[in-house]
Design a protein around this motif. Structure first.
Motif, PDB file in Angstrom:
ATOM      1  N   PHE A  81      -0.046   0.387  -4.379  1.00  0.00           N
ATOM      2  CA  PHE A  81      -1.487   0.695  -4.416  1.00  0.00           C
ATOM      3  C   PHE A  81      -1.789   1.981  -3.650  1.00  0.00           C
ATOM      4  O   PHE A  81      -1.774   1.987  -2.419  1.00  0.00           O
ATOM      5  CB  PHE A  81      -2.296  -0.432  -3.766  1.00  0.00           C
ATOM      6  CG  PHE A  81      -2.425  -1.692  -4.587  1.00  0.00           C
ATOM      7  CD1 PHE A  81      -1.539  -2.744  -4.415  1.00  0.00           C
ATOM      8  CD2 PHE A  81      -3.449  -1.836  -5.519  1.00  0.00           C
ATOM      9  CE1 PHE A  81      -1.672  -3.920  -5.151  1.00  0.00           C
ATOM     10  CE2 PHE A  81      -3.590  -3.014  -6.257  1.00  0.00           C
ATOM     11  CZ  PHE A  81      -2.693  -4.047  -6.079  1.00  0.00           C
ATOM     12  N   GLU A  82      -2.089   3.056  -4.383  1.00  0.00           N
ATOM     13  CA  GLU A  82      -2.596   4.275  -3.735  1.00  0.00           C
ATOM     14  C   GLU A  82      -4.107   4.256  -3.945  1.00  0.00           C
ATOM     15  O   GLU A  82      -4.672   5.006  -4.749  1.00  0.00           O
ATOM     16  CB  GLU A  82      -1.948   5.516  -4.354  1.00  0.00           C
ATOM     17  CG  GLU A  82      -2.264   6.824  -3.628  1.00  0.00           C
ATOM     18  CD  GLU A  82      -1.643   6.959  -2.228  1.00  0.00           C
ATOM     19  OE1 GLU A  82      -2.106   6.220  -1.331  1.00  0.00           O
ATOM     20  OE2 GLU A  82      -0.751   7.801  -2.038  1.00  0.00           O
ATOM     21  N   SER A  83      -4.763   3.333  -3.250  1.00  0.00           N
ATOM     22  CA  SER A  83      -6.190   3.084  -3.491  1.00  0.00           C
ATOM     23  C   SER A  83      -7.070   4.241  -3.052  1.00  0.00           C
ATOM     24  O   SER A  83      -8.211   4.361  -3.495  1.00  0.00           O
ATOM     25  CB  SER A  83      -6.615   1.810  -2.756  1.00  0.00           C
ATOM     26  OG  SER A  83      -5.819   0.719  -3.172  1.00  0.00           O
ATOM     27  N   ILE A 138       8.090   1.021   3.864  1.00  0.00           N
ATOM     28  CA  ILE A 138       7.692   0.513   2.543  1.00  0.00           C
ATOM     29  C   ILE A 138       8.920   0.244   1.666  1.00  0.00           C
ATOM     30  O   ILE A 138       8.992  -0.783   0.982  1.00  0.00           O
ATOM     31  CB  ILE A 138       6.713   1.506   1.857  1.00  0.00           C
ATOM     32  CG1 ILE A 138       5.356   1.446   2.558  1.00  0.00           C
ATOM     33  CG2 ILE A 138       6.590   1.232   0.365  1.00  0.00           C
ATOM     34  CD1 ILE A 138       4.416   2.596   2.196  1.00  0.00           C
ATOM     35  N   VAL A 139       9.893   1.148   1.690  1.00  0.00           N
ATOM     36  CA  VAL A 139      11.099   0.972   0.866  1.00  0.00           C
ATOM     37  C   VAL A 139      11.804  -0.328   1.265  1.00  0.00           C
ATOM     38  O   VAL A 139      12.141  -1.154   0.412  1.00  0.00           O
ATOM     39  CB  VAL A 139      12.048   2.186   1.003  1.00  0.00           C
ATOM     40  CG1 VAL A 139      13.421   1.891   0.401  1.00  0.00           C
ATOM     41  CG2 VAL A 139      11.427   3.425   0.339  1.00  0.00           C
ATOM     42  N   GLU A 140      11.972  -0.521   2.543  1.00  0.00           N
ATOM     43  CA  GLU A 140      12.630  -1.755   3.012  1.00  0.00           C
ATOM     44  C   GLU A 140      11.807  -2.985   2.669  1.00  0.00           C
ATOM     45  O   GLU A 140      12.344  -4.037   2.302  1.00  0.00           O
ATOM     46  CB  GLU A 140      12.780  -1.699   4.534  1.00  0.00           C
ATOM     47  CG  GLU A 140      14.188  -1.438   4.980  1.00  0.00           C
ATOM     48  CD  GLU A 140      14.339  -1.800   6.441  1.00  0.00           C
ATOM     49  OE1 GLU A 140      14.127  -0.880   7.257  1.00  0.00           O
ATOM     50  OE2 GLU A 140      14.657  -2.976   6.755  1.00  0.00           O
ATOM     51  N   TYR A 141      10.501  -2.837   2.814  1.00  0.00           N
ATOM     52  CA  TYR A 141       9.585  -3.946   2.539  1.00  0.00           C
ATOM     53  C   TYR A 141       9.669  -4.357   1.058  1.00  0.00           C
ATOM     54  O   TYR A 141       9.761  -5.538   0.731  1.00  0.00           O
ATOM     55  CB  TYR A 141       8.175  -3.501   2.918  1.00  0.00           C
ATOM     56  CG  TYR A 141       7.092  -4.536   2.764  1.00  0.00           C
ATOM     57  CD1 TYR A 141       7.264  -5.840   3.200  1.00  0.00           C
ATOM     58  CD2 TYR A 141       5.871  -4.184   2.185  1.00  0.00           C
ATOM     59  CE1 TYR A 141       6.237  -6.773   3.070  1.00  0.00           C
ATOM     60  CE2 TYR A 141       4.849  -5.100   2.058  1.00  0.00           C
ATOM     61  CZ  TYR A 141       5.034  -6.395   2.491  1.00  0.00           C
ATOM     62  OH  TYR A 141       4.027  -7.321   2.369  1.00  0.00           O
ATOM     63  N   LEU A 142       9.669  -3.381   0.168  1.00  0.00           N
ATOM     64  CA  LEU A 142       9.744  -3.696  -1.268  1.00  0.00           C
ATOM     65  C   LEU A 142      11.093  -4.313  -1.627  1.00  0.00           C
ATOM     66  O   LEU A 142      11.165  -5.267  -2.407  1.00  0.00           O
ATOM     67  CB  LEU A 142       9.473  -2.442  -2.114  1.00  0.00           C
ATOM     68  CG  LEU A 142       8.027  -1.914  -2.059  1.00  0.00           C
ATOM     69  CD1 LEU A 142       7.901  -0.646  -2.900  1.00  0.00           C
ATOM     70  CD2 LEU A 142       7.032  -2.969  -2.555  1.00  0.00           C
ATOM     71  N   LEU A 143      12.162  -3.772  -1.044  1.00  0.00           N
ATOM     72  CA  LEU A 143      13.495  -4.347  -1.316  1.00  0.00           C
ATOM     73  C   LEU A 143      13.552  -5.793  -0.807  1.00  0.00           C
ATOM     74  O   LEU A 143      14.122  -6.662  -1.468  1.00  0.00           O
ATOM     75  CB  LEU A 143      14.586  -3.498  -0.660  1.00  0.00           C
ATOM     76  CG  LEU A 143      14.842  -2.144  -1.333  1.00  0.00           C
ATOM     77  CD1 LEU A 143      15.698  -1.242  -0.453  1.00  0.00           C
ATOM     78  CD2 LEU A 143      15.501  -2.336  -2.702  1.00  0.00           C
ATOM     79  N   GLY A 144      12.935  -6.045   0.332  1.00  0.00           N
ATOM     80  CA  GLY A 144      12.884  -7.408   0.875  1.00  0.00           C
ATOM     81  C   GLY A 144      12.103  -8.328  -0.050  1.00  0.00           C
ATOM     82  O   GLY A 144      12.460  -9.502  -0.222  1.00  0.00           O
ATOM     83  N   GLN A 145      11.050  -7.800  -0.657  1.00  0.00           N
ATOM     84  CA  GLN A 145      10.252  -8.617  -1.584  1.00  0.00           C
ATOM     85  C   GLN A 145      11.071  -8.985  -2.813  1.00  0.00           C
ATOM     86  O   GLN A 145      11.003 -10.116  -3.304  1.00  0.00           O
ATOM     87  CB  GLN A 145       8.980  -7.873  -1.999  1.00  0.00           C
ATOM     88  CG  GLN A 145       8.006  -7.677  -0.837  1.00  0.00           C
ATOM     89  CD  GLN A 145       6.656  -7.147  -1.298  1.00  0.00           C
ATOM     90  OE1 GLN A 145       6.144  -7.508  -2.344  1.00  0.00           O
ATOM     91  NE2 GLN A 145       6.063  -6.268  -0.502  1.00  0.00           N
ATOM     92  N   THR A 194      -2.564   5.871   1.541  1.00  0.00           N
ATOM     93  CA  THR A 194      -3.619   4.870   1.662  1.00  0.00           C
ATOM     94  C   THR A 194      -3.515   4.134   3.006  1.00  0.00           C
ATOM     95  O   THR A 194      -4.527   3.900   3.678  1.00  0.00           O
ATOM     96  CB  THR A 194      -3.550   3.884   0.473  1.00  0.00           C
ATOM     97  OG1 THR A 194      -3.863   4.627  -0.721  1.00  0.00           O
ATOM     98  CG2 THR A 194      -4.510   2.718   0.619  1.00  0.00           C
ATOM     99  N   LEU A 195      -2.295   3.820   3.420  1.00  0.00           N
ATOM    100  CA  LEU A 195      -2.117   3.146   4.714  1.00  0.00           C
ATOM    101  C   LEU A 195      -2.467   4.087   5.858  1.00  0.00           C
ATOM    102  O   LEU A 195      -3.139   3.700   6.822  1.00  0.00           O
ATOM    103  CB  LEU A 195      -0.682   2.634   4.846  1.00  0.00           C
ATOM    104  CG  LEU A 195      -0.306   1.497   3.880  1.00  0.00           C
ATOM    105  CD1 LEU A 195       1.149   1.091   4.080  1.00  0.00           C
ATOM    106  CD2 LEU A 195      -1.218   0.290   4.065  1.00  0.00           C
ATOM    107  N   MET A 196      -2.033   5.348   5.743  1.00  0.00           N
ATOM    108  CA  MET A 196      -2.351   6.341   6.775  1.00  0.00           C
ATOM    109  C   MET A 196      -3.869   6.470   6.926  1.00  0.00           C
ATOM    110  O   MET A 196      -4.402   6.506   8.046  1.00  0.00           O
ATOM    111  CB  MET A 196      -1.745   7.701   6.383  1.00  0.00           C
ATOM    112  CG  MET A 196      -2.223   8.857   7.236  1.00  0.00           C
ATOM    113  SD  MET A 196      -1.455  10.429   6.715  1.00  0.00           S
ATOM    114  CE  MET A 196      -2.501  11.564   7.643  1.00  0.00           C
ATOM    115  N   ALA A 197      -4.562   6.498   5.805  1.00  0.00           N
ATOM    116  CA  ALA A 197      -6.019   6.647   5.836  1.00  0.00           C
ATOM    117  C   ALA A 197      -6.659   5.473   6.596  1.00  0.00           C
ATOM    118  O   ALA A 197      -7.524   5.687   7.451  1.00  0.00           O
ATOM    119  CB  ALA A 197      -6.574   6.752   4.420  1.00  0.00           C
ATOM    120  N   GLY A 216       0.856  -1.170   0.000  1.00  0.00           N
ATOM    121  CA  GLY A 216       0.000   0.000   0.000  1.00  0.00           C
ATOM    122  C   GLY A 216       0.900   1.229   0.000  1.00  0.00           C
ATOM    123  O   GLY A 216       2.028   1.178   0.492  1.00  0.00           O
ATOM    124  N   ALA A 217       0.433   2.335  -0.567  1.00  0.00           N
ATOM    125  CA  ALA A 217       1.194   3.588  -0.562  1.00  0.00           C
ATOM    126  C   ALA A 217       0.980   4.276   0.796  1.00  0.00           C
ATOM    127  O   ALA A 217       0.005   3.989   1.498  1.00  0.00           O
ATOM    128  CB  ALA A 217       0.733   4.475  -1.704  1.00  0.00           C
TER     129      ALA A 217
END
Ligand code: CP3
Length: 369
Positions: free
Chosen positions: A219-221, A201-208, A162-165, A158-159
């Motif tokens: 996803f900026e839903s 998020i940056v760390e999470y994506l790099l881990g993925q 969107t997560l903050m919301a 999530g962007a």
């Protein structure tokens, strides 16, 4: 079984057999237009409902074997050109220490959402991503092996906005007024939270990617409830930061993974999104394909954007709608998808008709060239 699977390491992955999706992300020629569907692993599939029956949603997310099985299910039925890992965007707030439950008939619910800026102190600001979200990485590695190179595996997040919301609303909302209240009343605390989320998020994506993800979608839903000015201030800078930081880090190790940004109902930001370091811009169905092409000036590949509800139409009508969509976007630098996720009451047969129409009509158009 689980024990053996958890030992699977992110090395020696099977050779990729169908790279149409990855080529299209980079605007390169493909034999057909690649297609996948948001929420392709979902309740519209009887086998999904059966696997999920009686099990807690987030417990399922924490089981690599279950995530792998659910990710593969739609691929057994349809010739999709990509798989997307079964997980959820709300695993990040959970990793930050928030309780999130999936309530039947209501959707994701936070029993104790953030109310005032002081509540930020309750969050884990320095999250050990490799420890807290390790289960997602394991699911990705296992699934990448089990895909046997059939199609590429997409990771996602999530962007920040969107997560903050979600973290402030505590669940779904039509107005997002509690979260937007923060933007107008507590702009500094909002930026503090958005920044905290961006780092994770940056760390999470790099881990993925390290675990085996071959493309990443952000996803900026909840872009739609922001206007152009709020989008410029509270969404876009973070979306850009994420792509730039992930790409810079990957470059250091000689890697390059295409990134997709999907800002639902955010067409006021289309020009900016096409200049935000993402290879692909995902579109919802409220934008006309030709004008999306014009406004993004050939700078990016596009993904989308059939109205999911068009899947309620008879198959012949679906074919006609797909034909128009393909002719509007063109066959180059294009990934067919829906403008948002599949709904639980959709007929799998019509999903099959959608995929078939994209492949058949795009091959026809490409043969005319
Ligand atoms: O697309 C895929 O097939 C991959 C899996 C995926 C899920 N969630 C599985 C899921 C992805 C990419 C997501 C992302 C996600 N989750 C988003 C961003 C995409 C979007 O829809 O805008 C959001 C907003 C969420 C939060 C969330 N999780 C919602 C709003 C819901 C729906 C609640 C409901 O009752 O319908 C979920 C639950 C969820 N996530 C389901 C699935 C398949 C359905 C619930 C279930 O399986 O029990």
């Amino acid at each position: 079984e689980e024990c053996y699977q958890l030992n699977v390491s992110p090395k020696d992955f099977p050779k990729l057999k169908n790279d149409a999706f990855l080529l299209a992300c980079r605007g390169q020629e493909t034999p057909h237009v690649p297609v996948w569907c948001m929420r392709q692993a979902g309740r519209y599939l009887p086998e999904f409902r059966e696997s999920r029956a009686g099990k807690d949603f987030f417990a399922t997310c924490r089981s690599p074997a279950a995530c792998c099985e659910l990710t593969l299910q739609p691929l057994r039925r349809f010739p999709f050109d990509a798989a997307i890992i079964f997980s959820d965007i709300l695993v990040i707030p959970q990793a930050m220490g928030m309780d999130v439950q999936m309530v039947a008939g209501k959707g994701p619910t936070f029993p104790e959402p953030l109310k005032e800026p002081e509540d930020l102190l309750l969050l884990q600001s320095k999250v050990d991503v490799n420890k807290e979200l390790d289960y997602v990485f394991k699911a990705i590695t296992l699934t990448r092996h089990k895909l046997e190179g059939k199609v590429p595996l997409i990771g996602f997040t999530g962007a920040p906005w969107t997560l903050m919301a979600y973290m402030i609303e505590g669940g779904g909302s039509t107005t997002q007024s509690k979260a937007k209240r923060w933007l107008y009343r507590h702009p500094e605390a909002s930026h503090q939270l958005l920044k905290m989320l961006t780092d994770i998020i940056v760390e999470y994506l790099l881990g993925q990617v390290a675990a085996g993800a071959q493309a990443l979608q952000v996803f900026e839903s909840h872009a739609g409830c922001l206007g152009p000015a709020e989008f410029q201030e509270f969404s876009l800078p973070y979306l850009r930061d994420i792509a730039r930081k992930v790409k810079d880090q990957l470059k250091e190790s000689g890697q390059d993974v295409p990134m997709i940004v999907f800002a639902k109902d955010g067409h006021y930001g289309l020009e900016d999104l096409s200049q935000s370091h993402y290879e692909v811009v995902g579109l919802d169905w409220t934008i006309d394909p030709r004008s999306a092409r014009e406004r993004t000036g050939g700078k990016v590949s596009l993904q989308g954007n059939m109205d999911p509800c068009a899947l309620y139409a008879p198959k012949e009508r679906i074919y006609e709608i797909v034909k128009k969509m393909l002719e509007g976007f063109g066959t180059r630098g294009y990934i067919a998808n829906l403008g948002h996720g599949l709904y639980p009451d959709m007929d799998p047969e019509n999903v099959g008709a959608f995929v078939e129409a994209v492949h058949a009509h795009s091959r026809h158009l490409l043969n005319l060239k």
